[in-house]
Motif scaffolding. Structure first.
Motif, PDB file in Angstrom:
ATOM      1  N   ASN A   1       9.968 113.117   5.580  1.00 60.39           N
ATOM      2  CA  ASN A   1      10.800 114.518   5.028  1.00 60.39           C
ATOM      3  C   ASN A   1      10.075 115.608   4.475  1.00 60.39           C
ATOM      4  O   ASN A   1      10.274 116.820   4.907  1.00 60.39           O
TER       5      ASN A   1
ATOM      6  N   PHE B   1       7.115 116.428   6.007  1.00 61.14           N
ATOM      7  CA  PHE B   1       6.928 116.975   7.173  1.00 61.14           C
ATOM      8  C   PHE B   1       7.999 118.025   7.760  1.00 61.14           C
ATOM      9  O   PHE B   1       7.677 119.277   7.939  1.00 61.14           O
ATOM     10  N   LEU B   2       9.197 117.602   7.696  1.00 64.17           N
ATOM     11  CA  LEU B   2      10.473 118.578   7.919  1.00 64.17           C
ATOM     12  C   LEU B   2      10.521 119.478   6.972  1.00 64.17           C
ATOM     13  O   LEU B   2      10.886 120.637   7.570  1.00 64.17           O
ATOM     14  N   GLY B   3      10.196 119.335   5.902  1.00 67.10           N
ATOM     15  CA  GLY B   3      10.186 120.634   4.776  1.00 67.10           C
ATOM     16  C   GLY B   3       9.038 121.274   4.853  1.00 67.10           C
ATOM     17  O   GLY B   3       8.728 122.060   3.782  1.00 67.10           O
TER      18      GLY B   3
END
Lengths: 281, 737
Positions: free
Chosen positions: A241, A243-245
């Motif tokens: 998560n 990484f996605l943020g």
């Protein structure tokens, strides 16, 4: 001449070394750099600030707690079950043809194919709920870690059994015969003769079990997405998560911390195993 | 060891040669010159009015370039003819041919082909006859006419057209005709005199071209195939697969008959024979090539839709000033902006990249692809491949601002704001610590249209739900055609302040009530009541008036259509009072300049250009038309002109709303009956507040848990608890709490 041999050897290894450097060592070093910096397009040095921020983060603490519980319990049970089943099956292994196939089958089945099975078993209105007479979604409740541990055991026990079995087959029979002549029972033979000789393989099994247990995050992600129930929110979710943020520093800091912990554990385990084996000899 | 040293020397020498380092010589870089340039509207009407038409080009019997233009909006005299002058300009030609076409009974011309061996010209088109289709509409029957000297049109045998409507004439030679039939896109050969079918040649043909005695076919399937047939024998001679970037392309023969041009959105390509690698002659990044239009080539100029592409030797083949623009979904308005910029700045190369182009899948699949596209973009950003400009509509804007992906564009805004043309609240929508990181180029105005009695205090979800619970068999509210998830997301934005506290934690009790209210409203929704595409609008009306109103509304964010809808509602009213707020503007087409873009002068120039274009957020109400053709129903709307609303009011032209009523195309004129209302509305916009949508991830969490509740898997209490837990986890994880 020896130096020449050494250089020649290095040349032969060079292509493989280049690949490992490119895909493992360089990213690892870059990841370590990210642990001490912040920013996406432009990085600034922050010292230990990322580690402090990480250890104070509630979501990280929850992830560490869940991961330790689930992985710890899984590894312990995997090794125990693997050992016990291997000891039981040792005598009859050659008698039952095809046993290897059945032991490895759970591991060979693709994760995505098993999702339907897990859903039918554990989701609300599934088989387990029907048997117990409840309408609970066992994949989103406080008891979900037990289900996850069960999934890990189902998938990986067979492989551990085969690993231990293969070592058992190779043990010299004289020790067991001598023990039996002395009047030792099966349990005593197992405890005092076989298991001590299996320590190196058991240590290897622990490492493999840790590795295989961590892979369960894939099934959890496919079943419950980026934010599953808080009881099964693992370190992998935290890292993915982030990484996605675009929080790469948090991601790498968490990953580096995990790496360090596992490295220390395995290092200590290896030292102990080496010391034990030497004492045995 | 000596042998070892020599080996290293040899390796060093080879590497030097490969890098091209030669002592005593400087590397010289030659700049390739010449490329096609896109030019707008090759035809200009006398009164600069907006027209709707299609055009077919051909070479007449004298060998001159000519075009038949057909205007479907005209009630009579559909056809006009144009000829190209010696100086290259197109002028309306002698009326003999256009008169002949208008008197022929033709309602459309699809192709004009010349049989060069017999020096004859054939016009293929459609005529209405007495027969009607299953919808009760008059049927168009295909027919073929020969165009003779003196603009005489003589109909020839149409026996072979009676059952199968013919789309195009592929090839005419020696009295034989190969046509592409609409049925199965099949290629058939006929004898013109008798109408007898000679043979069937191929099926599933997307496009075709004839070169000397060879027929080239383009087939689009899993792969794009180019096939070569011998016309005489009808046998396939060769076949090759084209690169993916040339997918969905059309073909046109080179005028020297030595090669073929393939036109797709990625560019125009040339190849001489099947199996060759196509050579790119025009980069799609340098112009705005339409996707589905059949190109035509006449005297060295490409004609595609309403645009022409002319070769200019003096321009560099590859411009050195580059800008990269990335958007998640294809954005029509942005493409038009890019197209106009390219025209005005031919020395610039604008690379327009869509991360998740729409290919006709379901909303759920598109959402998943969008999510993957965002992940891919984030990975690119991480590696340093940051685009210069981002269209931030489906992207995590706040995260990008936080992580310094976006640069400060305050100085660009200052330049634009000199004439005070922007609504302040929109300019500052993405301001942080005195810096502006993104600007919306447009906005959506949420409105409710319906009965005064119901709406006079504004729209409120709780009241609506309460009404629905008391009258479960009635339909008090009809939302626009959208999935339940989108509705939840929309409502979450309206009620954001009540659902989520300032510190980020969820108000569980309010969330529970919110979910219950939406669920109460959902069963009343009639999926067949809406038949339009567009942004969501909330409509509240009595059932008998509802369907009448919904038929006429096409895009609620377009004010003129809104006024038209209001016209249909008796005692109706428009209100922007939603969820207790005076008005809500949702920013759209949010553009941001990346940190990398702030160092690219061309990118800054484009950003400035985008900001200065008149849009909805400008205080002058411009209706911005794009530069390519938009097809709605059976009508072609041409663009290319901008109309100033105020300007039209002065000239008493009114606002024209083309629409289909009772199956007939009509125009509705909105005159100054609405001036006062418009003035009031524009003043109201000054006070409207910007409602930024709820955080994308938070919206996703609410949608997922709400879906479980609506399906009956969980109770509202459980769903609200799960939402609270997950949002708390998310905020804590991202250090937003």
């Amino acid at each position: 001449m020896n130096k020449l041999k050494k250089w020649k050897g290095l040349l032969w290894v060079l292509p493989s070394l280049a690949g490992v450097s490119l895909f493992y060592i360089c990213p690892f070093v870059q990841g370590m750099w990210y642990c001490f910096t912040t920013g996406v397009t432009k990085r600034q040095f922050t010292g230990m600030k990322n580690f402090v921020s990480l250890f104070h983060n509630n979501a990280y603490q929850l992830a560490v707690k869940n991961t330790t519980l689930i992985i710890g319990a899984s590894v312990l049970l995997l090794c125990l079950l693997g050992l016990i089943l291997a000891l039981i099956l040792e005598k009859n292994f050659k008698k039952y043809k095809g046993l290897q196939f059945w032991l490895l089958l759970p591991m060979a089945v693709p994760a995505a194919s098993l999702l339907l099975l897990w859903k039918d078993l554990f989701e609300q209105g599934g088989l387990l709920g029907s048997c117990l007479g409840v309408r609970t979604d066992f994949l989103s409740c406080n008891e979900t870690p037990l289900v996850i541990i069960g999934m890990i055991l189902w998938k990986n026990t067979g492989y551990n059994v085969l690993l231990v079995l293969s070592s058992l087959m190779l043990l010299p029979p004289e020790y067991e015969e001598a023990a039996r002549l002395e009047g030792a029972g099966s349990w005593q033979v197992a405890r005092f003769v076989k298991i001590p000789q299996l320590v190196p393989m058991l240590f290897f099994t622990v490492i493999i079990s840790i590795y295989n247990s961590f892979k369960i995050s894939r099934e959890i992600y496919l079943l419950k997405g980026e934010y599953p129930h808080k009881s099964i929110y693992l370190l992998q979710h935290y890292m993915s998560n982030n990484f996605l943020g675009l929080n790469y520093e948090m991601l790498t800091t968490a990953a580096f911390t995990l790496y360090t912990v596992i490295f220390i554990l395995i290092f200590m385990g290896a030292r102990w195993q080496q010391h034990y084996t030497e004492q045995m000899l | 060891m000596m042998k070892y040293k020599k080996w290293w020397l040899v390796a060093l020498g080879i590497s030097l040669v490969l890098t091209g380092c030669q002592p005593g010589q400087k590397a010289q870089k030659e700049v390739a010159m010449g490329r096609y340039l896109e030019e707008s509207l090759c035809f200009q009407g006398e009164d600069d009015s907006v027209q709707s038409y299609q055009r077919v080009y051909f070479e007449n019997l004298k060998g001159e370039a000519e075009a038949i233009e057909q205007d479907f909006a005209r009630e009579k005299d559909i056809f006009r003819c144009w000829q190209k002058d010696q100086d290259g300009t197109w002028k309306q030609a002698d009326t003999a041919l256009s008169n002949a076409l208008n008197q022929s009974g033709l309602t459309a011309v699809t192709a004009v082909e010349k049989d060069k061996t017999l020096n004859k010209i054939y016009v293929i088109g459609f005529k209405y006859n007495a027969a009607q289709n299953s919808m009760g509409e008059p049927m168009g029957m295909p027919c073929i006419l020969e165009m003779k000297e003196g603009a005489v049109l003589q109909e020839i045998s149409t026996e072979f057209n009676k059952e199968v409507p013919t789309k195009f004439i592929v090839h005419i030679s020696n009295g034989k005709m190969i046509t592409l039939d609409t049925e199965g896109d099949s290629l058939k050969e006929y004898d013109i005199e008798s109408g007898r079918k000679i043979r069937e040649m191929a099926e599933d043909v997307k496009d075709f071209v004839v070169l000397q005695d060879k027929l080239y076919l383009l087939k689009n399937g899993k792969n794009t195939l180019l096939q070569c047939y011998d016309i005489a024998s009808g046998e396939k001679e060769n076949e090759s697969q084209l690169p993916d970037e040339i997918r969905l392309s059309n073909m046109v023969a080179a005028e020297d008959q030595k090669g073929v041009y393939l036109v797709s959105q990625s560019g125009i390509y040339y190849l001489q024979q099947v199996g060759q690698i196509p050579e790119k002659v025009l980069d799609g990044n340098l112009c705005n090539l339409p996707q589905y239009s059949r190109p035509q080539l006449c005297q060295g100029i490409f004609y595609i839709d309403q645009l022409q592409y002319v070769y200019h030797q003096e321009l560099p083949t590859v411009p050195d000033r580059k800008v990269t623009i990335v958007t998640v979904e294809d954005n029509y308005s942005l493409k038009q902006l890019v197209a106009r910029y390219r025209k005005e700045n031919p020395e610039s190369s604008i690379e327009y990249i869509t991360m998740a182009p729409y290919v006709g899948e379901s909303d759920k699949t598109n959402a998943q692809r969008n999510s993957e596209a965002v992940q891919k973009l984030n990975t690119q950003i991480m590696t340093g491949a940051v685009p210069d400009i981002l269209l931030l509509d489906d992207l995590p804007v706040d995260t990008y601002i936080e992580k310094n992906v976006l640069g400060d564009i305050s100085e660009l805004i200052t330049e634009t704001e000199k004439d005070n043309s922007y609504y302040e609240q929109l300019i500052n929508a993405y301001e942080k610590e005195g810096k502006i990181y993104a600007v919306p180029l447009g906005f959506k105005i949420f409105k409710a249209v319906g009965e005064k009695t119901f709406l006079k205090e504004g729209f409120d979800l709780s009241k609506l739900a309460a009404y629905q619970r008391q009258h479960p068999d009635e339909q008090a509210v009809q939302f626009s055609e959208m999935e339940t998830g989108e509705l939840v997301k929309l409502m979450s934005s309206f009620y954001k302040d009540k659902l989520i506290h300032e510190n980020g934690s969820v108000d569980q009790k309010t969330m529970k009530a919110f979910l219950e209210d939406i669920k109460a409203v959902l069963p009343s929704q009639d999926p067949n009541a809406c038949n339009y595409e567009g942004e969501p609008v909330i409509i509240a009306a009595q059932k008998k008036q509802l369907k009448a109103a919904l038929k006429e509304i096409s895009t609620a964010q377009d004010l003129q259509e809104l006024f038209y809808a209001r016209e249909q509602m008796r005692d109706g009213m428009i209100t922007s009072h939603i969820a207790g707020k005076d008005a809500c503007l949702q920013p759209i087409q949010i553009m941001g300049l990346s940190i990398k873009g702030t160092k690219n002068e061309e990118a800054k120039k484009f950003m400035q250009y985008a900001l200065t274009q008149k849009r909805f957020n400008n205080k002058d109400l411009y209706f911005f038309y794009g530069l390519s053709v938009e097809k709605k129903e059976n009508t072609t709307y041409l663009s290319g002109q901008q109309k100033d609303y105020n300007d039209m009011m002065e000239k008493d032209e009114g606002v024209i709303l083309p629409t289909i009523k009772d199956g007939i195309l009509t125009n509705v004129y909105l005159h100054d009956w609405y001036t006062e209302e418009t003035e009031t509305y524009l003043k109201q916009l000054e006070q409207e507040q910007v409602i930024r949508p709820v955080n994308e991830k938070v919206a996703e969490i609410i949608q997922q848990e709400a879906a479980s509740y609506f399906e009956g898997s969980t109770t509202s209490q459980q769903a609200a608890e799960a939402i609270k837990e997950k949002i708390d986890l998310y905020l804590s994880e991202q250090n937003l709490k």
